[in-house]
Design a protein around this motif. Structure first.
Motif, PDB file in Angstrom:
ATOM      1  N   VAL A   9     -25.937 -48.761   6.831  1.00  0.00           N
ATOM      2  CA  VAL A   9     -26.988 -47.886   6.445  1.00  0.00           C
ATOM      3  C   VAL A   9     -27.094 -47.341   5.030  1.00  0.00           C
ATOM      4  N   GLY A  10     -27.821 -47.833   4.336  1.00  0.00           N
ATOM      5  CA  GLY A  10     -27.985 -46.984   3.078  1.00  0.00           C
ATOM      6  C   GLY A  10     -28.041 -45.589   2.873  1.00  0.00           C
ATOM      7  N   GLN A  11     -27.677 -45.064   1.654  1.00  0.00           N
ATOM      8  CA  GLN A  11     -27.974 -43.505   1.480  1.00  0.00           C
ATOM      9  C   GLN A  11     -29.092 -42.818   1.718  1.00  0.00           C
ATOM     10  N   GLN A  12     -30.280 -43.588   1.331  1.00  0.00           N
ATOM     11  CA  GLN A  12     -31.539 -43.332   1.653  1.00  0.00           C
ATOM     12  C   GLN A  12     -32.015 -43.098   2.912  1.00  0.00           C
ATOM     13  N   ASP A  13     -31.245 -43.758   3.714  1.00  0.00           N
ATOM     14  CA  ASP A  13     -31.899 -43.694   5.184  1.00  0.00           C
ATOM     15  C   ASP A  13     -30.506 -43.035   6.123  1.00  0.00           C
ATOM     16  N   ARG A  14     -29.950 -42.433   5.690  1.00  0.00           N
ATOM     17  CA  ARG A  14     -28.687 -41.703   6.205  1.00  0.00           C
ATOM     18  C   ARG A  14     -29.096 -40.789   7.242  1.00  0.00           C
ATOM     19  N   ALA A  15     -30.239 -39.889   6.737  1.00  0.00           N
ATOM     20  CA  ALA A  15     -30.899 -38.660   7.601  1.00  0.00           C
ATOM     21  C   ALA A  15     -31.523 -39.408   8.871  1.00  0.00           C
ATOM     22  N   ARG A  16     -32.056 -40.522   8.710  1.00  0.00           N
ATOM     23  CA  ARG A  16     -32.743 -41.096   9.850  1.00  0.00           C
ATOM     24  C   ARG A  16     -31.659 -41.345  11.124  1.00  0.00           C
ATOM     25  N   TYR A  17     -30.428 -41.419  10.704  1.00  0.00           N
ATOM     26  CA  TYR A  17     -29.239 -41.835  11.784  1.00  0.00           C
ATOM     27  C   TYR A  17     -28.475 -40.483  11.950  1.00  0.00           C
ATOM     28  N   ALA A  18     -28.908 -39.409  11.684  1.00  0.00           N
ATOM     29  CA  ALA A  18     -27.883 -38.405  11.340  1.00  0.00           C
ATOM     30  C   ALA A  18     -27.460 -37.843  13.084  1.00  0.00           C
ATOM     31  N   SER A  19     -28.378 -38.182  13.878  1.00  0.00           N
ATOM     32  CA  SER A  19     -28.052 -37.908  15.366  1.00  0.00           C
ATOM     33  C   SER A  19     -26.701 -38.623  15.940  1.00  0.00           C
ATOM     34  N   LEU A  20     -26.430 -39.697  15.329  1.00  0.00           N
ATOM     35  CA  LEU A  20     -25.373 -40.546  15.519  1.00  0.00           C
ATOM     36  C   LEU A  20     -24.060 -40.018  15.262  1.00  0.00           C
ATOM     37  N   VAL A  21     -24.056 -39.177  14.287  1.00  0.00           N
ATOM     38  CA  VAL A  21     -22.855 -38.496  13.506  1.00  0.00           C
ATOM     39  C   VAL A  21     -22.809 -37.139  14.042  1.00  0.00           C
ATOM     40  N   LEU A  22     -21.404 -36.830  14.729  1.00  0.00           N
ATOM     41  CA  LEU A  22     -21.156 -35.430  14.995  1.00  0.00           C
ATOM     42  C   LEU A  22     -21.415 -34.612  13.960  1.00  0.00           C
ATOM     43  N   PRO A  23     -21.876 -33.314  14.383  1.00  0.00           N
ATOM     44  CA  PRO A  23     -22.195 -32.338  13.311  1.00  0.00           C
ATOM     45  C   PRO A  23     -21.076 -32.130  12.295  1.00  0.00           C
ATOM     46  N   GLN A  24     -19.544 -31.998  12.753  1.00  0.00           N
ATOM     47  CA  GLN A  24     -18.970 -31.848  11.856  1.00  0.00           C
ATOM     48  C   GLN A  24     -18.526 -32.850  10.687  1.00  0.00           C
ATOM     49  N   TRP A  25     -19.199 -34.062  10.999  1.00  0.00           N
ATOM     50  CA  TRP A  25     -18.964 -35.006  10.129  1.00  0.00           C
ATOM     51  C   TRP A  25     -20.288 -35.328   9.138  1.00  0.00           C
ATOM     52  N   GLN A  26     -21.467 -34.640   9.498  1.00  0.00           N
ATOM     53  CA  GLN A  26     -22.873 -34.863   8.770  1.00  0.00           C
ATOM     54  C   GLN A  26     -22.752 -34.901   7.508  1.00  0.00           C
ATOM     55  N   GLU A  27     -21.845 -33.647   6.896  1.00  0.00           N
ATOM     56  CA  GLU A  27     -21.541 -33.703   5.520  1.00  0.00           C
ATOM     57  C   GLU A  27     -21.050 -34.701   4.779  1.00  0.00           C
ATOM     58  N   ILE A  28     -20.008 -35.258   5.333  1.00  0.00           N
ATOM     59  CA  ILE A  28     -19.364 -36.307   4.822  1.00  0.00           C
ATOM     60  C   ILE A  28     -20.075 -37.474   4.764  1.00  0.00           C
ATOM     61  N   ALA A  29     -20.828 -37.780   5.833  1.00  0.00           N
ATOM     62  CA  ALA A  29     -21.697 -38.924   5.896  1.00  0.00           C
ATOM     63  C   ALA A  29     -22.736 -38.946   4.917  1.00  0.00           C
ATOM     64  N   SER A  30     -22.972 -37.970   4.251  1.00  0.00           N
ATOM     65  CA  SER A  30     -24.034 -37.971   3.105  1.00  0.00           C
ATOM     66  C   SER A  30     -23.464 -38.425   1.682  1.00  0.00           C
ATOM     67  N   GLU A  31     -22.141 -38.429   1.659  1.00  0.00           N
ATOM     68  CA  GLU A  31     -21.153 -38.632   0.658  1.00  0.00           C
ATOM     69  C   GLU A  31     -21.451 -40.312   0.237  1.00  0.00           C
ATOM     70  N   ALA A  32     -21.211 -40.574  -1.207  1.00  0.00           N
ATOM     71  CA  ALA A  32     -21.484 -41.860  -1.690  1.00  0.00           C
ATOM     72  C   ALA A  32     -20.213 -42.544  -1.404  1.00  0.00           C
ATOM     73  N   GLU A  33     -19.069 -41.994  -1.098  1.00  0.00           N
ATOM     74  CA  GLU A  33     -17.620 -42.608  -0.709  1.00  0.00           C
ATOM     75  C   GLU A  33     -17.721 -42.837   0.585  1.00  0.00           C
ATOM     76  N   THR A  34     -18.897 -42.849   1.473  1.00  0.00           N
ATOM     77  CA  THR A  34     -18.698 -43.189   2.929  1.00  0.00           C
ATOM     78  C   THR A  34     -19.471 -44.540   3.218  1.00  0.00           C
ATOM     79  N   GLU A  35     -19.194 -45.084   4.092  1.00  0.00           N
ATOM     80  CA  GLU A  35     -19.836 -46.193   4.726  1.00  0.00           C
ATOM     81  C   GLU A  35     -20.564 -45.817   6.499  1.00  0.00           C
ATOM     82  N   LEU A  36     -21.721 -46.022   6.562  1.00  0.00           N
ATOM     83  CA  LEU A  36     -22.152 -45.779   7.762  1.00  0.00           C
ATOM     84  C   LEU A  36     -22.673 -47.062   8.477  1.00  0.00           C
ATOM     85  N   LEU A  37     -21.990 -47.434   9.413  1.00  0.00           N
ATOM     86  CA  LEU A  37     -22.412 -48.790  10.170  1.00  0.00           C
ATOM     87  C   LEU A  37     -23.066 -48.380  11.540  1.00  0.00           C
ATOM     88  N   THR A  38     -24.419 -48.751  11.855  1.00  0.00           N
ATOM     89  CA  THR A  38     -24.903 -48.570  13.054  1.00  0.00           C
ATOM     90  C   THR A  38     -25.204 -49.739  13.982  1.00  0.00           C
TER      91      THR A  38
END
Length: 82
Positions: A9-38
């Motif tokens: 998931v690209g940075q521009q689409d991270r908010a769309r899949y935010a519900s798949l990330v636990l609340p305590q990791w949501q801030e980290i999920a928006s950082e550029a040094e992370t990868e989100l696979l769905t």
């Protein structure tokens, strides 16, 4: 052929899949040094893997699969893609 499709998931689409990330990791999920696979099944998101990707390291921070899709290979598909 696997029933699971894993997509990064690209940075521009991270908010769309935010519900798949636990609340305590949501801030980290928006950082550029992370990868989100769905992981998807029939076009529906069923789980996600969040990893920190700084430097030469790849640290898995969180792995989530919807309860009804557990023990069916979705988590394994995410781990294999990671």
């Amino acid at each position: 052929m696997s029933r699971w499709e894993v997509t990064a998931v690209g940075q521009q689409d991270r908010a769309r899949y935010a519900s798949l990330v636990l609340p305590q990791w949501q801030e980290i999920a928006s950082e550029a040094e992370t990868e989100l696979l769905t992981v998807f099944e029939q076009g529906q998101a069923r789980g996600a893997l969040l990893a920190r990707t700084g430097g030469e390291q790849y640290e898995i921070v969180s792995l989530f699969v919807n309860e009804e899709n557990r023990r069916q290979g979705a988590g394994s598909a995410l781990m294999e893609a990671a």
